[in-house]
Write an enzyme that holds these catalytic residues in place. Sequence first.
Site, mmCIF file in Angstrom:
data_model
loop_
_atom_site.group_PDB
_atom_site.id
_atom_site.type_symbol
_atom_site.label_atom_id
_atom_site.label_comp_id
_atom_site.label_asym_id
_atom_site.label_seq_id
_atom_site.Cartn_x
_atom_site.Cartn_y
_atom_site.Cartn_z
ATOM 1 N N LYS A 155 -36.125 -2.699 -8.633
ATOM 2 C CA LYS A 155 -36.475 -2.787 -7.210
ATOM 3 C C LYS A 155 -36.861 -1.436 -6.649
ATOM 4 O O LYS A 155 -37.663 -1.329 -5.731
ATOM 5 C CB LYS A 155 -35.261 -3.266 -6.403
ATOM 6 N N LYS A 203 -36.862 0.056 -17.310
ATOM 7 C CA LYS A 203 -36.537 -1.273 -16.791
ATOM 8 C C LYS A 203 -37.351 -1.581 -15.525
ATOM 9 O O LYS A 203 -37.541 -0.692 -14.690
ATOM 10 C CB LYS A 203 -35.033 -1.247 -16.480
ATOM 11 N N LYS A 241 -28.044 6.327 -11.199
ATOM 12 C CA LYS A 241 -28.294 6.216 -9.750
ATOM 13 C C LYS A 241 -27.892 7.479 -8.996
ATOM 14 O O LYS A 241 -28.506 7.804 -7.978
ATOM 15 C CB LYS A 241 -27.591 4.982 -9.173
HETATM 16 N N1 AQP Z 1 -35.465 -5.541 -15.422
HETATM 17 C C1 AQP Z 1 -34.539 -6.485 -15.509
HETATM 18 N N2 AQP Z 1 -34.531 -7.387 -16.518
HETATM 19 C C2 AQP Z 1 -33.584 -8.362 -16.619
HETATM 20 N N3 AQP Z 1 -32.595 -8.496 -15.700
HETATM 21 C C3 AQP Z 1 -32.571 -7.638 -14.666
HETATM 22 N N4 AQP Z 1 -31.742 -7.502 -13.599
HETATM 23 C C4 AQP Z 1 -32.136 -6.456 -12.824
HETATM 24 N N5 AQP Z 1 -33.221 -5.879 -13.375
HETATM 25 C C5 AQP Z 1 -33.516 -6.585 -14.505
HETATM 26 C C6 AQP Z 1 -30.618 -8.388 -13.364
HETATM 27 O O1 AQP Z 1 -30.741 -8.911 -12.050
HETATM 28 C C7 AQP Z 1 -29.427 -9.141 -11.533
HETATM 29 C C8 AQP Z 1 -29.331 -8.577 -10.143
HETATM 30 O O2 AQP Z 1 -29.514 -7.173 -10.161
HETATM 31 P P1 AQP Z 1 -28.988 -6.320 -8.956
HETATM 32 O O3 AQP Z 1 -29.804 -6.582 -7.779
HETATM 33 O O4 AQP Z 1 -27.570 -6.558 -8.751
HETATM 34 O O5 AQP Z 1 -29.065 -4.820 -9.366
HETATM 35 P P2 AQP Z 1 -29.885 -3.958 -10.322
HETATM 36 O O6 AQP Z 1 -29.617 -4.335 -11.737
HETATM 37 O O7 AQP Z 1 -29.574 -2.573 -9.956
HETATM 38 O O8 AQP Z 1 -31.386 -4.340 -9.940
HETATM 39 P P3 AQP Z 1 -32.610 -3.390 -10.001
HETATM 40 O O9 AQP Z 1 -33.789 -4.212 -9.739
HETATM 41 O O10 AQP Z 1 -32.648 -2.594 -11.239
HETATM 42 O O11 AQP Z 1 -32.372 -2.444 -8.745
HETATM 43 P P4 AQP Z 1 -32.331 -0.870 -8.704
HETATM 44 O O12 AQP Z 1 -33.756 -0.453 -8.704
HETATM 45 O O13 AQP Z 1 -31.661 -0.606 -7.396
HETATM 46 O O14 AQP Z 1 -31.571 -0.384 -9.883
HETATM 47 C C9 AQP Z 1 -28.430 -8.497 -12.496
HETATM 48 O O15 AQP Z 1 -27.852 -9.529 -13.300
HETATM 49 C C10 AQP Z 1 -29.298 -7.609 -13.341
HETATM 50 O O16 AQP Z 1 -28.781 -7.476 -14.653
#
Ligand code: AQP
Length: 348
Positions: free
Chosen positions: A213, A210, A118
Amino acid sequence: MAFKERVFSGVQPTGNLHLGNYLGAIKRFVELQANYDCIYCVVDMHAITVPLSVWGGPAELTRNIREVAAAFIACGVDPKRHIVFNQSQVSGHAELAWVFNCVARLGWLNRMTQFKDKAGKDRENASVGLYAYPNLMAADILLYRATHVPVGEDQKQHVELTRDIAQKFNNDFHESIHQHGHGEAFFPLTEPLIQGPATRIMSFRDGTKKMSKSDPSDYSRINLTDDADAIAQKIRKAKTDPEPLPSEQAGLTKRPEADNLVGIYAALADITKGDVLKDFGGSQFSAFKGALVDLAVAKLGPIGAEMKRLVRDPTAIDAVLVDGADRARTIADETMKAVKDIVGFVRR
Ligand code: AQP
């Protein structure tokens, strides 16, 4: 010491909740309600660790907090029998995070891959909050002395760090923990629950990345608020390879896009990847994608519709969050009193 079994997990209100968040986390939250006391948190303090331009500013944050709460409820989390709230309403999260800032070692945080991803190349410009994020996450979990945390694969390293922090706190303060009547260990060594066919959902544009968002391409993910047409279009356009689907799971190795779509089908249908391949082994992607569209629309359509209905009444959502925060605070206050005594702070 045996700890009361309790589940805690959180989701950041950073917009674009997607299929990965649902299958990797929120769907599991719903399933675990039958067997555990569960606390599900909209982790708004984590959301502001990235630049303001990314989390969108105050109005966007408020909207996204309500949207995540609506997603929990629309997916089937019961906020009356369990607890749903937003992190910033319970000050214990920040207080315990400070104590953990003084327990965790710089070397431990330096190994966190999420920070590296990040922060990117411009590390000097990353917020201190982004660096200390894993300590706040440890505080979120341990404030409730949670024994189990359902998360996607990407959060495994942070849950391992939570265990390291709990262990070091228990060791550093061993005598004081004992003196204050908490037995041999104050914090549990929390277990990550990372199971099933969908612990890491990949982008529809690149099977090695992955689903996330923050991906600039909306075609890389299915958002929970997408309508049937958008879901169908995104699945039909998802990257694949030219071979038909294999009949055995071993045939999915080195085929990340095929593996991803089969995993999504399995998770949505609550079956194994092997079962999916029994039905679709030998099929072309066009036929399989058609079946996946029908399944995804049947499962996700009602969730998106219910989310949209719930966010139209922000007063009702805010009331759920306030009620959840009040109940969370009762547990959190007990933990913080004990932590202050154990550390040696004077309190009223
Ligand atoms: N691609 C994924 N597959 C399975 N699980 C996922 N999670 C996120 N992406 C995947 C799980 O969703 C929960 C909440 O995630 P979060 O919002 O706390 O943060 P994150 O993991 O940073 O989500 P993103 O979508 O990947 O956001 P960005 O783009 O900001 O990095 C967690 O349990 C996570 O494991």
